[in-house]
Write a protein that holds these residues in place. Structure first.
Motif, short mmCIF file in Angstrom:
data_model
loop_
_atom_site.label_atom_id
_atom_site.label_comp_id
_atom_site.label_asym_id
_atom_site.label_seq_id
_atom_site.Cartn_x
_atom_site.Cartn_y
_atom_site.Cartn_z
N TYR A 52 32.99 48.31 42.38
CA TYR A 52 31.70 48.08 43.03
C TYR A 52 31.26 46.62 42.89
O TYR A 52 30.79 46.01 43.85
N GLU A 53 31.42 46.07 41.70
CA GLU A 53 30.92 44.73 41.44
C GLU A 53 31.78 43.63 42.06
O GLU A 53 31.35 42.47 42.15
N ASP A 84 33.44 44.00 45.27
CA ASP A 84 33.75 44.16 46.69
C ASP A 84 32.52 44.67 47.44
O ASP A 84 32.00 45.75 47.14
N GLU A 85 32.08 43.91 48.43
CA GLU A 85 30.87 44.31 49.14
C GLU A 85 31.10 45.50 50.08
O GLU A 85 30.14 46.21 50.42
N THR A 135 32.92 48.14 49.17
CA THR A 135 32.69 49.24 48.24
C THR A 135 31.19 49.46 48.04
O THR A 135 30.71 50.60 48.06
N ARG A 136 30.46 48.39 47.85
CA ARG A 136 29.01 48.53 47.67
C ARG A 136 28.35 49.15 48.90
O ARG A 136 27.45 49.99 48.79
N VAL A 178 29.13 52.96 48.85
CA VAL A 178 28.38 53.67 47.81
C VAL A 178 26.89 53.71 48.14
O VAL A 178 26.24 54.76 48.05
N ASP A 179 26.35 52.57 48.53
CA ASP A 179 24.90 52.47 48.70
C ASP A 179 24.39 53.21 49.93
O ASP A 179 23.20 53.55 50.00
N GLN A 237 36.41 43.20 51.07
CA GLN A 237 35.67 41.94 51.18
C GLN A 237 36.63 40.77 51.34
O GLN A 237 36.40 39.86 52.15
#
Length: 460
Positions: free
Chosen positions: A66-67, A69-70, A72-73, A76-77, A251
């Motif tokens: 998560y931290e 790769d945007e 992945t974010r 998830v988000d 990303q």
């Protein structure tokens, strides 16, 4: 660590990425990346492990941190837990069975889409036969709108692709006229420019828009240039209908394309501000393709099918008018030949539709791949049965600028005849009004259908 015993053979997989990679159908790109199964036994062992995994595991065990790769974010988000709830208790194998059952209707699948992650749909695709991918995708309707209505059940659209090796205006317009005379172009009239500059983009945009206005054809136009060129064209007052960009599933791969999510957000907002749509305001056009992350050295050890599905999360964020996988264009290093291209095209279409996207396919191959026109006919027919939103219409199926083989205007009409799927309704009405069709059937190849548009060509 995941373990399974098949007969007298014990097989272990170090992590979830390994399970997904080994469970994938054979693809040369996965072999190149070192993530593919080394034997049929290992592939079936991975599929057996995958079938028993709960869908929830993909929410907890992230393939790319998560931290870091945007994409992945983003996944998830934006996950919708309420939409996911009806299938949250299922394993991947049970999810496959549910998708194939009568309870998985078009309405229920549309409601489910926001609750599915790309990793979930990529996982279930690995357990499916080709006919399974066709059946499930055929249930799903994804409708988008700009100057016409695309993706309605029972319709079938085409991108008219009048590329020219020197961007010669008369060559482009001649190909456009040819395509329209065969009913192509309701998805978009879209040019890959030979000269990828802002000046060339602006010139081509004005060319296409003037032709569109002269003929009155209810469609949208696009120059498939980098998003930054399109933004500059908007600033210069060019008539931009759709913003195009190739996107990928990580990303780092998107950085290789020179983009990030913030740039796409800005482009989306700029295109909406123009307000050029008449029946809707879906203004983005994305292209994808298995292998793009690997070719950029940005695959993080994840198989190419799963990364392709992650690219659809990027596309989904912006409510696009069109998305298509350019399935065989990257080359045999990633999809060796016809068999692998067919499988990848069906997977991509299934995953995109299940995630709620208006999914099309450039059914294509490069000249050094182990594929031919018969392979493309098989994929074309299966995607037609699966309810593909649109395909490409290329003069003679041979793109003389990009130097690859795609589908022709005749191929598109074959799908319309075989499955009784007319163009977008506004476009179909225009074809009748100018005499290119009569009662939905192409007019005889006499001068009438050419004369109906020749004035637009000459004036433009």
């Amino acid at each position: 660590m995941y373990h399974i015993t098949l007969g007298h053979t014990h097989v272990s997989f170090p992590d979830l990425k390994a399970v997904l990679g080994r469970a994938s159908p054979q693809k040369s790109g996965d072999e190149l990346a070192g993530v593919a199964a080394t034997s049929a036994t290992e592939r079936e062992a991975a599929r057996a492990v995958l079938a028993d995994l709960p869908l929830r595991v993909f929410l907890d065990d992230l393939l790319i941190p998560y931290e870091h790769d945007e994409v992945t974010r983003l996944i998830v988000d934006t996950h919708d837990a309420a939409a996911f709830a009806p299938v949250a208790h299922l394993s991947v194998g049970e999810f496959r069975d549910w998708l194939l059952g009568d309870g998985a209707t078009g309405e229920s699948l549309a409601a489910l889409a926001p609750g599915l992650t790309p990793e979930m749909v990529a996982a279930v695709a690995k357990l499916m036969r080709s006919q399974d991918l066709v059946l499930v995708a055929s249930k799903i309707e994804v409708v988008t709108r700009f100057r016409n209505t695309i993706g309605g059940r029972g319709t079938f659209s085409t991108r008219l692709q009048p590329n020219h090796p020197t961007d010669d205006p008369r060559g482009i317009l001649a190909s456009t006229l040819d395509g329209l005379s065969y009913g192509a172009g309701d998805a978009v009239i879209g040019i890959n420019p030979a000269l990828d500059s802002v000046d060339s983009t602006v010139t081509l945009l004005h060319l296409l828009d003037e032709f569109r206005q002269r003929t009155g054809v209810p469609t949208q136009t696009c120059v498939l240039t980098h998003v930054t060129n399109t933004l500059e064209a908007i600033q210069r007052g060019a008539p931009v209908d759709l913003v195009f960009q190739s996107v990928a599933g990580t990303q780092a791969a998107n950085a290789g394309f020179g983009i990030d999510l913030a740039l796409l957000e800005g482009a989306h907002a700029a295109a909406l501000e123009l307000g050029r749509g008449t029946v809707g305001h879906d203004v983005m056009y994305f292209e994808t393709g298995q292998g793009s992350a690997l070719s950029a050295g940005a695959h993080h050890g994840v198989d190419q099918g799963t990364l392709e599905a992650r690219a659809y999360a990027v596309a989904r964020r912006f409510r696009p008018l069109l998305v298509n996988t350019v399935v065989g264009f990257i080359g045999p290093e990633y999809l060796l030949g016809g068999r692998q291209i067919i499988r990848a095209g069906l997977e991509d279409h299934f995953c995109g539709k299940l995630l709620g996207l208006p999914m099309g396919c450039d059914i294509c191959y490069t000249n050094h791949a182990e594929a031919d026109g018969d392979d493309m006919d098989v994929l074309l027919t299966m995607l037609g049965a699966a309810g593909v939103t649109f395909i490409m219409g290329v003069p003679g199926a041979d793109d003389i600028m990009l130097n690859y083989q795609s589908t022709s205007f005749h191929d598109a009409w074959y799908v319309r005849r075989l499955f009784n799927r007319p163009p977008a309704p506004e476009f179909a009405a225009w074809l009748e009004s100018v005499g290119l069709t009569r009662a939905g059937v192409l007019a005889n190849p006499d001068t009438r259908r050419v004369q109906a548009l020749m004035a637009g060509l000459e004036r433009a």
